[in-house]
Scaffold this motif. Structure first.
Motif, mmCIF file in Angstrom:
data_model
loop_
_atom_site.group_PDB
_atom_site.id
_atom_site.type_symbol
_atom_site.label_atom_id
_atom_site.label_comp_id
_atom_site.label_asym_id
_atom_site.label_seq_id
_atom_site.Cartn_x
_atom_site.Cartn_y
_atom_site.Cartn_z
ATOM 1 N N ASN A 1 50.632 33.634 30.323
ATOM 2 C CA ASN A 1 51.085 32.844 31.468
ATOM 3 C C ASN A 1 50.955 33.606 32.789
ATOM 4 O O ASN A 1 50.606 33.031 33.806
ATOM 5 C CB ASN A 1 52.540 32.427 31.267
ATOM 6 N N ARG A 2 51.247 34.906 32.730
ATOM 7 C CA ARG A 2 51.156 35.730 33.949
ATOM 8 C C ARG A 2 50.409 37.011 33.620
ATOM 9 O O ARG A 2 50.792 37.735 32.693
ATOM 10 C CB ARG A 2 52.547 36.045 34.485
ATOM 11 N N VAL A 3 49.353 37.307 34.358
ATOM 12 C CA VAL A 3 48.514 38.466 34.051
ATOM 13 C C VAL A 3 48.308 39.305 35.291
ATOM 14 O O VAL A 3 48.396 38.812 36.423
ATOM 15 C CB VAL A 3 47.139 38.035 33.485
ATOM 16 N N LEU A 4 48.020 40.574 35.063
ATOM 17 C CA LEU A 4 47.553 41.438 36.145
ATOM 18 C C LEU A 4 46.130 41.859 35.836
ATOM 19 O O LEU A 4 45.864 42.447 34.795
ATOM 20 C CB LEU A 4 48.439 42.668 36.327
ATOM 21 N N LEU A 5 45.230 41.514 36.741
ATOM 22 C CA LEU A 5 43.815 41.850 36.592
ATOM 23 C C LEU A 5 43.518 43.107 37.385
ATOM 24 O O LEU A 5 43.758 43.170 38.592
ATOM 25 C CB LEU A 5 42.962 40.687 37.095
ATOM 26 N N LYS A 6 43.013 44.125 36.706
ATOM 27 C CA LYS A 6 42.636 45.389 37.364
ATOM 28 C C LYS A 6 41.120 45.446 37.501
ATOM 29 O O LYS A 6 40.401 45.360 36.511
ATOM 30 C CB LYS A 6 43.134 46.583 36.538
ATOM 31 N N LEU A 7 40.663 45.563 38.735
ATOM 32 C CA LEU A 7 39.238 45.690 39.009
ATOM 33 C C LEU A 7 38.981 47.023 39.703
ATOM 34 O O LEU A 7 39.775 47.464 40.539
ATOM 35 C CB LEU A 7 38.752 44.557 39.919
ATOM 36 N N GLN B 1 49.297 32.418 36.194
ATOM 37 C CA GLN B 1 49.697 33.174 37.381
ATOM 38 C C GLN B 1 48.947 34.503 37.382
ATOM 39 O O GLN B 1 48.980 35.244 36.397
ATOM 40 C CB GLN B 1 51.202 33.406 37.380
ATOM 41 N N VAL B 2 48.287 34.802 38.500
ATOM 42 C CA VAL B 2 47.383 35.949 38.553
ATOM 43 C C VAL B 2 47.754 36.906 39.685
ATOM 44 O O VAL B 2 47.895 36.503 40.836
ATOM 45 C CB VAL B 2 45.917 35.496 38.762
ATOM 46 N N ALA B 3 47.905 38.176 39.328
ATOM 47 C CA ALA B 3 48.023 39.256 40.304
ATOM 48 C C ALA B 3 46.824 40.175 40.101
ATOM 49 O O ALA B 3 46.279 40.266 38.999
ATOM 50 C CB ALA B 3 49.327 40.028 40.109
ATOM 51 N N ILE B 4 46.399 40.824 41.174
ATOM 52 C CA ILE B 4 45.195 41.663 41.114
ATOM 53 C C ILE B 4 45.456 43.002 41.789
ATOM 54 O O ILE B 4 46.059 43.061 42.861
ATOM 55 C CB ILE B 4 43.998 40.970 41.811
ATOM 56 N N VAL B 5 45.015 44.057 41.142
ATOM 57 C CA VAL B 5 44.963 45.380 41.767
ATOM 58 C C VAL B 5 43.511 45.821 41.760
ATOM 59 O O VAL B 5 42.833 45.736 40.729
ATOM 60 C CB VAL B 5 45.835 46.410 41.016
ATOM 61 N N ILE B 6 43.037 46.264 42.901
ATOM 62 C CA ILE B 6 41.633 46.652 43.012
ATOM 63 C C ILE B 6 41.536 48.070 43.543
ATOM 64 O O ILE B 6 42.347 48.500 44.378
ATOM 65 C CB ILE B 6 40.888 45.655 43.924
ATOM 66 N N GLY B 7 40.576 48.815 43.024
ATOM 67 C CA GLY B 7 40.368 50.193 43.459
ATOM 68 C C GLY B 7 39.626 50.262 44.786
ATOM 69 O O GLY B 7 39.320 49.244 45.403
ATOM 70 N N GLY B 8 39.304 51.482 45.213
ATOM 71 C CA GLY B 8 38.603 51.653 46.484
ATOM 72 C C GLY B 8 37.395 52.560 46.376
ATOM 73 O O GLY B 8 36.857 53.024 47.385
#
Length: 235
Positions: free
Chosen positions: A4-10, A44-51
């Motif tokens: 239902n709720r995930v965190l996507l790491k890119l 429900q989607v949260a995202i953390v992305i690198g640099g």
């Protein structure tokens, strides 16, 4: 949907596409299209992305730059990537909010847990930029920390390979893939999934990780639906 709720790491490098550095708008649009498939299902989607496509703190420090200064530059790079991804998502008609652990009020909200939860409940994709806001911590650590704070069901680590292997499949043709593996086995075998701090934090909080190929069309939706895609790390 299984989750239902995930965190996507890119990774930041994921945004380069075929380029050597920077951001490829075509790749951003592809990711936005994939994310829309799951938000349309009510996930429900949260995202953390690198640099890393712009600046990597460890690399800067290894060349003589002060590590704290270099890590702060890396945090700002993640905000740049967050802004780019936010634009692509909104072009795909996905409501978003960008929150930063580093205060940049003109371009991003400060990270406030309760506000992030409310955004998610309202169907907005929340992008977390600025890492943890502290030097010496990677965006892997930021991803796990934010996932725990928002009570995510799982961390989805989108990469360019289709899971965890016994060795780097791009360098070793004999490498074999794991469909499922425990946290203890990853540590015992010395496999590289995330940095040790992030991985241990995930293990202690019993937060599963799924490593999968984000670049294959439809894979993100298949993972959310519970199909056996990539490699799942669990207790």
């Amino acid at each position: 949907m299984k989750y239902n709720r995930v965190l996507l790491k890119l990774s930041g490098e994921a945004l380069m596409g075929e380029r050597q550095y920077g951001i490829d708008p075509k790749k951003l649009a592809e990711y936005a299209h994939e994310i829309k498939k799951i938000t349309d299902k009510g996930v429900q989607v949260a995202i953390v992305i690198g640099g890393g496509n712009i600046f990597r703190g460890v690399a800067g420090a290894s060349k003589g730059m002060d590590r704290v200064q270099a890590d702060h530059m890396g945090m700002l790079a993640t905000v740049i990537n967050g802004l780019a991804l936010q634009s692509a998502l909104e072009d795909a008609q996905i409501p978003t909010r960008l929150q930063s652990a580093v205060k940049i009020n003109e371009v991003a909200e400060p990270f406030i847990r309760r506000r992030a939860l409310r955004h998610l409940e309202k169907g907005r994709v929340v992008i977390f930029g600025g890492g943890t806001g502290n030097p010496y911590f990677t965006t892997d650590s930021a991803a796990v920390l934010r996932a725990i704070e928002i009570n995510a069901d799982v961390i989805l680590k989108g990469t360019r390979v289709d899971g965890i292997y016994t060795a780097d499949p791009e360098k070793d043709s004999q490498a074999t893939k794991f469909d499922f593996i425990t946290f203890d086995d990853v540590l015992r075998k010395g496999l590289k999934v995330m940095d040790t701090t992030a991985f241990t934090l995930s293990q202690e909080n019993e937060l599963p990780i799924i490593v999968f190929d984000m670049n294959k069309e439809g894979n993100l939706l298949r993972v959310i639906a519970g199909e056996s895609i990539g490699t799942k790390v669990n207790l």
